[in-house]
Write a protein that holds these residues in place. Sequence first.
Motif, PDB file in Angstrom:
ATOM      1  N   GLY A 304       4.819 -10.321 -73.060  1.00 32.04           N
ATOM      2  CA  GLY A 304       3.774  -9.462 -73.587  1.00 32.04           C
ATOM      3  C   GLY A 304       4.058  -8.849 -74.937  1.00 32.04           C
ATOM      4  N   PRO A 305       4.468  -9.633 -75.956  1.00 30.20           N
ATOM      5  CA  PRO A 305       4.739  -9.070 -77.275  1.00 30.20           C
ATOM      6  C   PRO A 305       3.483  -9.027 -78.162  1.00 30.20           C
ATOM      7  CG  PRO A 305       5.344 -11.369 -77.277  1.00 30.20           C
ATOM      8  CD  PRO A 305       4.858 -11.063 -75.883  1.00 30.20           C
ATOM      9  N   GLY A 306       3.524  -8.150 -79.183  1.00 33.15           N
ATOM     10  CA  GLY A 306       2.495  -8.160 -80.217  1.00 33.15           C
ATOM     11  C   GLY A 306       1.122  -7.763 -79.741  1.00 33.15           C
ATOM     12  N   GLY A 307       0.944  -6.475 -79.434  1.00 28.64           N
ATOM     13  CA  GLY A 307      -0.357  -6.038 -78.950  1.00 28.64           C
ATOM     14  C   GLY A 307      -1.472  -6.268 -79.946  1.00 28.64           C
ATOM     15  N   GLY A 308      -1.219  -5.948 -81.230  1.00 26.14           N
ATOM     16  CA  GLY A 308      -2.233  -6.150 -82.256  1.00 26.14           C
ATOM     17  C   GLY A 308      -2.152  -7.515 -82.889  1.00 26.14           C
ATOM     18  N   VAL A 309      -0.969  -7.829 -83.465  1.00 26.23           N
ATOM     19  CA  VAL A 309      -0.748  -9.102 -84.161  1.00 26.23           C
ATOM     20  C   VAL A 309       0.604  -9.656 -83.736  1.00 26.23           C
ATOM     21  CG1 VAL A 309      -0.576 -10.260 -86.392  1.00 26.23           C
ATOM     22  CG2 VAL A 309      -2.052  -8.246 -86.159  1.00 26.23           C
ATOM     23  N   TRP A 310       0.660 -10.948 -83.464  1.00 27.87           N
ATOM     24  CA  TRP A 310       1.903 -11.606 -83.058  1.00 27.87           C
ATOM     25  C   TRP A 310       1.960 -12.966 -83.726  1.00 27.87           C
ATOM     26  CZ3 TRP A 310       2.232 -16.232 -80.227  1.00 27.87           C
ATOM     27  CH2 TRP A 310       3.502 -16.550 -79.716  1.00 27.87           C
ATOM     28  N   ASN A 326      -2.948  -0.272 -80.309  1.00 24.99           N
ATOM     29  CA  ASN A 326      -2.697  -1.505 -79.568  1.00 24.99           C
ATOM     30  C   ASN A 326      -1.492  -1.316 -78.650  1.00 24.99           C
ATOM     31  OD1 ASN A 326      -4.637  -3.411 -81.099  1.00 24.99           O
ATOM     32  ND2 ASN A 326      -3.460  -2.436 -82.732  1.00 24.99           N
ATOM     33  N   GLU A 327      -1.435  -2.078 -77.569  1.00 26.92           N
ATOM     34  CA  GLU A 327      -0.362  -1.939 -76.597  1.00 26.92           C
ATOM     35  C   GLU A 327       0.290  -3.290 -76.319  1.00 26.92           C
ATOM     36  OE1 GLU A 327      -1.779  -0.135 -73.049  1.00 26.92           O
ATOM     37  OE2 GLU A 327      -2.536   1.676 -74.062  1.00 26.92           O
ATOM     38  N   ALA A 328       1.623  -3.272 -76.232  1.00 28.91           N
ATOM     39  CA  ALA A 328       2.376  -4.472 -75.864  1.00 28.91           C
ATOM     40  C   ALA A 328       3.342  -4.130 -74.742  1.00 28.91           C
ATOM     41  CB  ALA A 328       3.136  -5.014 -77.066  1.00 28.91           C
ATOM     42  N   ASN A 336       4.158  -7.975 -84.348  1.00 30.94           N
ATOM     43  CA  ASN A 336       5.383  -8.636 -83.922  1.00 30.94           C
ATOM     44  C   ASN A 336       5.439 -10.015 -84.558  1.00 30.94           C
ATOM     45  OD1 ASN A 336       7.117 -10.454 -82.363  1.00 30.94           O
ATOM     46  ND2 ASN A 336       7.269  -8.834 -80.845  1.00 30.94           N
ATOM     47  N   PHE A 337       6.429 -10.227 -85.439  1.00 27.54           N
ATOM     48  CA  PHE A 337       6.643 -11.536 -86.038  1.00 27.54           C
ATOM     49  C   PHE A 337       8.059 -11.999 -85.709  1.00 27.54           C
ATOM     50  CE2 PHE A 337       3.544  -9.876 -89.317  1.00 27.54           C
ATOM     51  CZ  PHE A 337       2.472 -10.599 -88.827  1.00 27.54           C
ATOM     52  N   TYR A 338       8.199 -13.283 -85.383  1.00 31.34           N
ATOM     53  CA  TYR A 338       9.535 -13.810 -85.086  1.00 31.34           C
ATOM     54  C   TYR A 338       9.614 -15.276 -85.484  1.00 31.34           C
ATOM     55  CZ  TYR A 338       8.286 -16.625 -80.949  1.00 31.34           C
ATOM     56  OH  TYR A 338       7.782 -17.589 -80.110  1.00 31.34           O
ATOM     57  N   VAL A 361       6.028  -1.922 -85.886  1.00 29.40           N
ATOM     58  CA  VAL A 361       6.327  -3.254 -86.402  1.00 29.40           C
ATOM     59  C   VAL A 361       7.642  -3.738 -85.805  1.00 29.40           C
ATOM     60  CG1 VAL A 361       6.810  -4.627 -88.466  1.00 29.40           C
ATOM     61  CG2 VAL A 361       5.132  -2.769 -88.583  1.00 29.40           C
ATOM     62  N   TYR A 362       7.681  -5.001 -85.374  1.00 33.81           N
ATOM     63  CA  TYR A 362       8.899  -5.600 -84.824  1.00 33.81           C
ATOM     64  C   TYR A 362       9.107  -6.954 -85.487  1.00 33.81           C
ATOM     65  CZ  TYR A 362      12.378  -6.932 -81.292  1.00 33.81           C
ATOM     66  OH  TYR A 362      13.533  -7.296 -80.638  1.00 33.81           O
ATOM     67  N   LEU A 363      10.303  -7.151 -86.085  1.00 30.75           N
ATOM     68  CA  LEU A 363      10.618  -8.377 -86.798  1.00 30.75           C
ATOM     69  C   LEU A 363      11.852  -9.018 -86.187  1.00 30.75           C
ATOM     70  CD1 LEU A 363      10.179  -7.001 -90.425  1.00 30.75           C
ATOM     71  CD2 LEU A 363       8.491  -8.289 -89.093  1.00 30.75           C
ATOM     72  N   ASP A 364      11.710 -10.202 -85.649  1.00 32.09           N
ATOM     73  CA  ASP A 364      12.791 -10.939 -85.012  1.00 32.09           C
ATOM     74  C   ASP A 364      12.976 -12.248 -85.776  1.00 32.09           C
ATOM     75  OD1 ASP A 364      14.458 -12.462 -83.418  1.00 32.09           O
ATOM     76  OD2 ASP A 364      13.440 -11.970 -81.543  1.00 32.09           O
ATOM     77  N   ASP A 365      14.062 -12.310 -86.595  1.00 36.60           N
ATOM     78  CA  ASP A 365      14.311 -13.500 -87.410  1.00 36.60           C
ATOM     79  C   ASP A 365      13.124 -13.798 -88.327  1.00 36.60           C
ATOM     80  OD1 ASP A 365      15.676 -15.712 -88.403  1.00 36.60           O
ATOM     81  OD2 ASP A 365      14.868 -17.052 -86.873  1.00 36.60           O
ATOM     82  N   ASN A 366      12.533 -12.741 -88.853  1.00 32.00           N
ATOM     83  CA  ASN A 366      11.393 -12.864 -89.763  1.00 32.00           C
ATOM     84  C   ASN A 366      11.529 -11.791 -90.826  1.00 32.00           C
ATOM     85  OD1 ASN A 366       8.514 -11.847 -90.581  1.00 32.00           O
ATOM     86  ND2 ASN A 366       8.169 -13.912 -89.807  1.00 32.00           N
TER      87      ASN A 366
END
Length: 452
Positions: A304-310, A326-328, A336-338, A361-366
């Motif tokens: 369930g990642p990226g409530g708004g944008v993934w 937004n909720e994740a 959430n970008f990875y 904002v969550y960035l995983d290898d991005n």
Amino acid sequence: CIESNSFYVSANMGNDNNVGTETSPLKTIGHALTLIKDDGTVTTINLNAGVYSPSSNDEKFPIVLPDNVHLIGDGSETTILDAEANANKEAATMIIKEVENIRVANLTLTGGYSEGYGCAGGGGLLVTAEDMYNTDVYDVVSVPVLLENLIIEDNYSYNGGGLSFFRVEGPIVNNVTVRLNSCYAFGGGIFSFVSTTTMTDVEITNNQSLGLWGIGLGHGGGLMLAGAKGTYTNMTITNNYAPTFGGGVWTDGSFSDWTMVNSTISGNTATSGGGVAMWDGPSPTLINVTIEDNASVATWVSSGPGGGVWGNNVNPTLRYCTIRNNEADANGGGVNFYGGGNAYLTKCLIVGNSASAGGGVYLDDNSAGITNCTISENTGGGIATTNGGYAGIYNSIVWENTGNEVLGSFGIIYSNIEGGYDGEGNIDADPLFTDADNGDYTLQSPDSPCID
């Protein structure tokens, strides 16, 4: 032979033995199409209010339009083309196949069922190259059609439950509502495969992808953009559902470099990218788009990642966007970008989102460039990076988030970070939002320390 470039059809009062004038209308669209002259002139078929269906006037579906036809209804609420199709009697409501100078207006298209059309899909309306089973992404044809003032509802197909564009460039879509449609796989409302379209004032609401093979794999509840190009303005994409990726919008492929302007994506649900999901190389641009109240809900498919944008391995540009509430269930409530790629966020407001980490904002290898943005009042922290993820933050505000304001690898300058952050020009001071409690994150002038 009837020498006319204009015909009238009435499902209620017509007769196919009539001459097709306003006072002596035909009964079926199908018969009117047999009277069209192949001389390059435009033929207008005017439909009176009524229901055109197999049971009401013996209409045959799909309606297949040739070159140079303008099919015009009395009104989108009153002129209804109902294919009355089902799994045992498949038919799209309408097909437009590699033709020129077509206009379809003031109609409702409903009752289409076309799973057998394969990837092309299009339960309500299919706009396609001549060979609708060819998936060659380099074989794209011009199909200059104008679709306006339409309602496309309660249709079903493998892809594009309501409306499908398949290997075409040139369609223009104005003032169209796509609602209550479903697909087996991709694009419950609209499916665009390697197509270039222009859409304005389009509402995509309450559509869904049902999911492949009965195990929940389906993307793009509202809109599926696969290798798509074009400009989409004043879009309203709400309350759509996908069992996997992209409740509102799903886009994939390096060919996808579309632009969306002045639009709203809200109330959509998926397991990844409740509002928008991106995959494998697309470079879309979103300008003044509000992405709010979407949810990514964990299932066996995804956490369930990226409530708004993934997105995975994507290169999007977001300017003047609002990403809020937004909720994740997993990481990245707002964004959430990875998996590689570079994202660019400029003058965006990211507030009120929630996640287990990286509430904003969550960035995983991005990597991401974040400029002139406000990230505030998110639950799960403001910005988090991991696994080589990196954010360059310039002239931005990260303030009053629940959890870590920033966590991971950053380059931050000339920004206001609550709790402070080493870097040229950074400050740690109340930004003095005008009225954050009521959603106004503008700065009090001239007192805010964030105003030069």
